[in-house]
Design a protein around this motif. Structure first.
Motif, mmCIF file in Angstrom:
data_model
loop_
_atom_site.group_PDB
_atom_site.id
_atom_site.type_symbol
_atom_site.label_atom_id
_atom_site.label_comp_id
_atom_site.label_asym_id
_atom_site.label_seq_id
_atom_site.Cartn_x
_atom_site.Cartn_y
_atom_site.Cartn_z
ATOM 1 N N GLY A 26 12.417 10.637 8.807
ATOM 2 C CA GLY A 26 13.393 11.171 7.864
ATOM 3 C C GLY A 26 12.732 12.050 6.812
ATOM 4 N N ILE A 27 11.564 11.612 6.329
ATOM 5 C CA ILE A 27 10.816 12.417 5.352
ATOM 6 C C ILE A 27 10.444 13.762 5.949
ATOM 7 C CG2 ILE A 27 8.636 12.558 4.076
ATOM 8 C CD1 ILE A 27 8.795 9.492 3.779
ATOM 9 N N SER A 28 10.037 13.748 7.224
ATOM 10 C CA SER A 28 9.664 15.006 7.892
ATOM 11 C C SER A 28 10.852 15.951 8.026
ATOM 12 C CB SER A 28 9.091 14.677 9.274
ATOM 13 O OG SER A 28 8.784 15.855 9.979
ATOM 14 N N LEU A 29 12.005 15.403 8.400
ATOM 15 C CA LEU A 29 13.197 16.253 8.525
ATOM 16 C C LEU A 29 13.616 16.814 7.166
ATOM 17 C CD1 LEU A 29 15.256 14.077 11.035
ATOM 18 C CD2 LEU A 29 14.094 16.248 11.512
ATOM 19 N N LEU A 30 13.483 15.994 6.136
ATOM 20 C CA LEU A 30 13.787 16.485 4.788
ATOM 21 C C LEU A 30 12.808 17.581 4.367
ATOM 22 C CD1 LEU A 30 14.585 13.087 3.001
ATOM 23 C CD2 LEU A 30 16.204 14.949 3.469
ATOM 24 N N ALA A 31 11.526 17.435 4.785
ATOM 25 C CA ALA A 31 10.535 18.471 4.466
ATOM 26 C C ALA A 31 10.895 19.787 5.153
ATOM 27 C CB ALA A 31 9.150 18.004 4.895
ATOM 28 N N VAL A 32 11.406 19.683 6.391
ATOM 29 C CA VAL A 32 11.841 20.896 7.097
ATOM 30 C C VAL A 32 13.002 21.557 6.338
ATOM 31 C CG1 VAL A 32 12.910 21.768 9.206
ATOM 32 C CG2 VAL A 32 11.060 20.074 9.344
ATOM 33 N N LYS A 69 13.326 12.119 -0.658
ATOM 34 C CA LYS A 69 12.003 11.972 -0.032
ATOM 35 C C LYS A 69 11.175 10.912 -0.752
ATOM 36 C CE LYS A 69 9.382 15.409 1.085
ATOM 37 N NZ LYS A 69 8.666 16.691 0.969
ATOM 38 N N ALA A 70 11.228 10.906 -2.074
ATOM 39 C CA ALA A 70 10.473 9.906 -2.844
ATOM 40 C C ALA A 70 10.973 8.496 -2.537
ATOM 41 C CB ALA A 70 10.586 10.206 -4.336
ATOM 42 N N LEU A 71 12.300 8.331 -2.451
ATOM 43 C CA LEU A 71 12.882 7.024 -2.119
ATOM 44 C C LEU A 71 12.473 6.595 -0.708
ATOM 45 C CD1 LEU A 71 16.481 7.384 -3.633
ATOM 46 C CD2 LEU A 71 14.620 5.927 -4.465
ATOM 47 N N PHE A 72 12.524 7.536 0.225
ATOM 48 C CA PHE A 72 12.119 7.234 1.603
ATOM 49 C C PHE A 72 10.645 6.846 1.666
ATOM 50 C CE2 PHE A 72 15.373 9.298 4.689
ATOM 51 C CZ PHE A 72 16.411 8.719 3.984
ATOM 52 N N VAL A 78 6.867 0.093 1.396
ATOM 53 C CA VAL A 78 7.269 -1.313 1.219
ATOM 54 C C VAL A 78 7.417 -1.994 2.576
ATOM 55 C CG1 VAL A 78 9.141 -2.830 0.468
ATOM 56 C CG2 VAL A 78 8.328 -1.015 -1.040
ATOM 57 N N CYS A 79 8.096 -1.327 3.505
ATOM 58 C CA CYS A 79 8.288 -1.910 4.839
ATOM 59 C C CYS A 79 6.956 -2.100 5.561
ATOM 60 C CB CYS A 79 9.201 -1.008 5.671
ATOM 61 S SG CYS A 79 10.922 -1.004 5.140
#
Length: 581
Positions: A26-32, A69-72, A78-79
């Motif tokens: 998800g972070i990667s897709l948000l970066a895109v 992104k920061a939350l993800f 944490v996980c």
């Protein structure tokens, strides 16, 4: 560093690991998306001279993307750490259960400091493996493919550069990792060695001071520490070299993409917004691969620690044949009067050729006091360890009322046993806590009664805090006789039907010996008792005396009868009296 054993351990936390990888995707897709909006904003503002209002919506989206992104990222970490902590906790519990199942004979053959280092430091070394390396292994495969899926439709040339240069990073990572593998294993071995040596010195500090060898050990510790320092620095040198190579490859590969994009921008074959978008995605393509390289050494340390962890977990346990749901039946059998029978029992320890016990056939009857005597190494302690189930016979069988001992749950059987050794171990804690090991749910009246029966209550009450007096490790603050009486109080409180005494008076002064002997015979009333005798004057009241020599029972009878025979027992008694034969 794909270790099947650790992968199997990871199955129990696969939900956390999948969530970690999913959040990273998800972070990667948000970066895109962030790169796309940013390239569009720059193109509009600097090329099309668009006003702020034309891009304020896109800027708001970028701000939202940064926050998400920061939350993800936070959730992903944490996980990952939750997964690692669960695996570590499970392995620690299994290691302790395994060590308890193997019993004291296994522990005696190992360095305590090294075992502690494995349980604590070894499992801690797995945290980075599960929290960083293992998720990153999946991320390093998935995210570059996602980036390529966005790059190729826009520019196949930039996609080809990324596809060709990307694999160079893991290839060099593996090449350098092979160089680091031996060094990392050496570092872990030296850490275990150092831990074991430190513990040996702490335990033997009194002996070292008395023999004037404390300063020598300081030099030894300095040498051991220096060895560990050198091995650690050699691993760090390789780690820094690895980081340098991986950063260089990623930087040069990004530069190739930038040059190719720049040339096509100059010749007008690629739009500015597309070029900037591709340029922003190039670092995102290499970042997971670089991170995997940085975490490779964490994975290597985890695998090296796992070797020792699984070495302990894979040690064969005694061959028990416990039937399901048999605890209730065995509890009923053991609640009755029972007989312990040895039938042609032979015991040979591993890596030894001479049997410790040979063809022992004897019955130990209910409410009988049996003494075991004989010269050092005759097999007395081995026979008692067999009774307690800490070791299994090499040949022959041990039965309880006709039930084979190996078919009875060790926990159910040991509930029937009270054991007092020559040097009973008292744990760091209060006197009350040490006594209630025998019966945690006991009332204070029961505890006081047990202490009185063990001749311990009076000296306990001389301490300012009485039963709440804190003892140091091993019963520090107590004399040998006081420690023995605390141990006897444990047994009085537990009140088991079978008692085993490894001559608790052998190292006591006459006053303490008398107090402990009195408590011993009070406790033995109406119970089956086995006494390993070193001071032969403590066994005159025994119903039966078994005389062992070189692993065999050579004489059997009571004190008077054996003295008349004038055999080995007679010789041992005469030596104890200081008389010449």
């Amino acid at each position: 560093m794909f270790d099947k054993r650790l992968i199997n351990e990871g199955r129990q936390v696969k939900g956390y690991l999948i969530l970690t990888v999913g959040l990273s995707v998800g972070i990667s897709l948000l970066a895109v998306a962030q790169a796309w909006y940013f390239s569009q904003i720059v193109a509009k503002v600097f090329l099309a001279k668009a006003p702020f209002k034309a891009v304020d919506h896109a800027l708001g989206l970028i701000l939202a993307i940064v926050v998400v992104k920061a939350l993800f990222q936070w959730s992903s970490e944490v996980c990952a750490h939750e997964a690692a902590l669960r695996v570590k906790s499970d392995l620690r519990q299994r290691l302790l259960q395994k060590i308890f199942a193997l019993g004291p004979f296994y522990v005696r053959g190992e360095k305590s400091g090294e075992v502690i280092s494995t349980i604590v430091g070894g499992t801690d070394a797995l945290e980075d493996y599960f929290a960083k390396y293992l998720p990153q292994l999946l991320i390093a495969v998935g995210i570059p493919l996602i980036i390529l899926a966005f790059v190729f439709p826009l520019d196949w040339k930039s996609g080809s550069i990324l596809l060709l240069t990307g694999p160079l990073i893991p290839i060099f990572m593996v090449m350098i990792g092979k160089l680091a593998e031996k060094k990392s294993l050496q570092q872990w071995q030296r850490l275990s060695w150092m831990s074991g040596h430190f513990l040996d010195i702490l335990r033997g500090i009194t002996t070292l001071k008395l023999f004037g060898r404390a300063k020598d050990q300081i030099r030894v510790i300095a040498r051991v520490s220096e060895s560990f320092r050198e091995s650690t620095l050699s691993v760090l040198r390789i780690a820094f070299l690895s980081a340098l190579v991986l950063e260089f490859l990623a930087t040069m590969s990004t530069a190739l993409v930038a040059v190719a994009i720049g040339l096509r921008l100059v010749y007008g074959t690629l739009s500015f917004s597309s070029g900037l978008f591709l340029l922003l995605l190039a670092p995102e393509f290499y970042t997971p691969l670089r991170t995997l390289g940085l975490n490779f050494h964490a994975g290597l340390s985890g695998v090296n620690a796992a070797d020792r962890i699984f070495e302990i977990l894979n040690v064969p346990q005694p061959n028990l044949s416990i039937e399901p749901n048999s605890d209730t039946r065995h509890s009923r059998i053991l609640a009755d009067d029972y007989q312990i029978k040895f039938d042609h029992v032979t015991l040979t320890y591993e890596q030894e050729d001479t049997p410790a016990l040979q063809d022992i056939t004897v019955s130990l009857n209910c409410r009988e006091t049996i003494a075991l005597v004989g010269p050092s190494g005759a097999g007395k302690t081995s026979l008692v360890q067999l009774v307690m189930g800490f070791i299994q016979p090499s040949e022959g069988q041990i039965s309880i009322n006709g039930e084979l001992l190996q078919t009875i749950s060790p926990n159910i059987w040991r509930e029937q046993i009270g054991y007092v050794s020559q040097n009973p171990y008292l744990f760091a804690g209060s006197i009350l806590e040490n006594i209630t090991l025998g019966k945690p749910e006991a009332t204070m009246n029961e505890i006081i009664k047990a202490a009185e029966s063990a001749n311990a209550h009076n000296f306990i009450m001389t301490f300012p805090r009485g039963y709440h007096t804190i003892l140091g490790e091993g019963g520090y603050r107590l004399s040998g006789g006081q420690a023995q009486r605390i141990a006897m109080a444990r047994i009085f409180l537990k009140n088991p039907p079978l008692l085993i005494f490894d001559e608790p008076t052998s190292s006591l002064d006459l006053v303490s010996e008398k107090a402990v002997q009195e408590a011993l015979w009070n406790l033995a009333q109406g119970k089956t008792s086995i006494i390993i005798a070193h001071r032969l004057n403590t066994i005159r009241q025994a119903n039966r005396i078994l005389v062992l020599d070189q692993g065999r029972i050579v004489e059997e009878g009571n004190h008077d009868g054996l003295m008349i025979k004038r055999g080995l027992y007679y010789q041992l008694v005469q030596k104890a009296r200081g008389l010449s034969l």
